[in-house]
Design an enzyme around this catalytic site. Structure first.
Site, PDB file in Angstrom:
ATOM      1  N   LYS A 197       0.839  -1.202   0.000  1.00 43.09           N
ATOM      2  CA  LYS A 197       0.000   0.000   0.000  1.00 43.09           C
ATOM      3  C   LYS A 197       0.875   1.255   0.000  1.00 43.09           C
ATOM      4  CE  LYS A 197      -3.719  -2.546   2.293  1.00 43.09           C
ATOM      5  NZ  LYS A 197      -4.461  -2.847   3.521  1.00 43.09           N
ATOM      6  N   GLN A 207      -4.115  -1.617   9.766  1.00 44.49           N
ATOM      7  CA  GLN A 207      -4.092  -2.970   9.201  1.00 44.49           C
ATOM      8  C   GLN A 207      -4.629  -3.976  10.222  1.00 44.49           C
ATOM      9  OE1 GLN A 207      -3.361  -3.488   6.011  1.00 44.49           O
ATOM     10  NE2 GLN A 207      -3.710  -5.682   6.119  1.00 44.49           N
ATOM     11  N   ASP A 267     -10.704   2.740   4.359  1.00 47.49           N
ATOM     12  CA  ASP A 267     -10.951   1.293   4.300  1.00 47.49           C
ATOM     13  C   ASP A 267     -12.453   0.995   4.256  1.00 47.49           C
ATOM     14  OD1 ASP A 267      -8.894  -0.555   4.045  1.00 47.49           O
ATOM     15  OD2 ASP A 267      -8.270  -0.357   6.139  1.00 47.49           O
TER      16      ASP A 267
HETATM   17  N1  GUN Z   1      -6.676  -7.034   6.654  1.00 48.06           N
HETATM   18  C1  GUN Z   1      -7.059  -7.811   5.636  1.00 48.06           C
HETATM   19  N2  GUN Z   1      -7.594  -7.047   4.642  1.00 48.06           N
HETATM   20  C2  GUN Z   1      -7.534  -5.767   5.062  1.00 48.06           C
HETATM   21  C3  GUN Z   1      -7.922  -4.522   4.475  1.00 48.06           C
HETATM   22  O1  GUN Z   1      -8.452  -4.417   3.372  1.00 48.06           O
HETATM   23  N3  GUN Z   1      -7.682  -3.430   5.242  1.00 48.06           N
HETATM   24  C4  GUN Z   1      -7.110  -3.496   6.467  1.00 48.06           C
HETATM   25  N4  GUN Z   1      -6.926  -2.370   7.135  1.00 48.06           N
HETATM   26  N5  GUN Z   1      -6.745  -4.637   7.035  1.00 48.06           N
HETATM   27  C5  GUN Z   1      -6.956  -5.763   6.321  1.00 48.06           C
END
Ligand code: GUN
Length: 291
Positions: free
Chosen positions: A52, A96, A119
């Protein structure tokens, strides 16, 4: 059978975002800035967050990565989220998941300001999504919609079977597929670990979204000829033939399912890159709304 190439589609969408950001900057506008919080050192989470941040750099976004030890307190993390909420330079915040067991994921998600919730996990974002109001869509379901749109796959009136009911993928995906939008207007069945005779549902499906987190769970005998298969899973399995001793597979048993499908996403290079596109589009949107 056609492969839905997440890598290629995401490259195309990222080019568009990059051009848009360059124009914003040329016109003296603000550079979109994403802040990511990573707690602990789960290798999969490290890889996702690393991707990211790297994508932010590729697209000309600003990025901030805050890393904390597993033993930080919930109060400490909530205070860090509040700092990012108050920081005018930060447009989007992502924490995350998963978080360590002693920290409430709900408390942390709820602490993110909804205007920075790129998100799409905050209750306000999910509530607006349910009501069909403009908001940040959760990145993975959003990325899947972008992919269906890119390939002009019309799911109107089709039977979509979603496997898995997580807050991040399965539940929002089921809502988005059924909405009166394009892509959308599908008839949706949401299945999960307690569904009886799952195969009787998947055999009826025109579209299957596999998001159950079990390696190669969906096998060829469970799908009908011509089904569209979207594989959200990322599972690491042992593989003695690889130098690393392991490899990534999805929730779909690709070898037995692909020959029966009309379209299928591979793992890797399928849904994964599309999730990042969804996140980047949300971050750009957050920045544009604010400025
Ligand atoms: N953990 C697994 N997928 C995601 C996601 O799309 N965003 C975040 N913040 N954590 C995750």
């Amino acid at each position: 059978m056609q492969i839905l190439d997440g890598r290629a589609v995401s490259a195309h969408i990222k080019e568009q975002i990059k051009t848009e950001v360059a124009t914003i900057k040329q016109n003296g506008g603000k550079t979109p800035h994403l802040a990511a919080i990573l707690v602990g050192n789960n290798p999969a989470s490290e890889a996702y967050v690393g991707n990211k941040v790297k994508t932010c750099q590729e697209l000309g976004f600003g990025s901030t990565l805050l890393r904390f030890d597993t033993d930080i307190t919930e109060d400490f993390l909530l205070a860090e989220v509040q700092n990012l909420n108050d920081n005018q330079d930060i447009d989007g915040i992502l924490v995350q998941l998963p978080l360590p067991k002693h920290i409430s994921e709900n408390a942390v998600i709820n602490a993110i300001h909804p205007n920075k919730d790129v998100d799409g996990f905050h209750p306000i974002s999910q509530g607006k999504m349910l009501l069909g109001q403009d908001t940040f869509l959760p990145a993975t379901p959003y990325g899947i919609l972008l992919m269906l749109a890119h390939y002009n796959i019309d799911i109107t009136g089709k039977h979509c079977v979603v496997i898995g009911r997580s807050n991040i993928v399965g539940s929002p995906m089921s809502v988005l597929l059924a909405r009166n939008t394009n892509p959308g207007n599908a008839t949706v069945t949401l299945t999960h670990s307690r569904t009886q005779d799952l195969k009787s549902f998947t055999l009826q499906a025109d579209v299957i979204i596999a998001a159950i987190g079990k390696a190669r769970f969906l096998t060829g005998d469970m799908v009908k000829e011509g089904a569209i298969i979207i594989d959200v899973g990322i599972n690491r399995i042992d593989d003695a033939t690889r130098k690393s001793g392991s490899r990534l597979v999805g929730d779909v048993d690709f070898d037995s399912v692909a020959p029966k499908s009309s379209y299928i996403t591979p793992v890797p290079k399928g849904v994964g890159p599309m999730t990042i596109c969804g996140l980047m589009k949300n971050t750009l949107k957050a920045s544009q709304i604010k400025h």
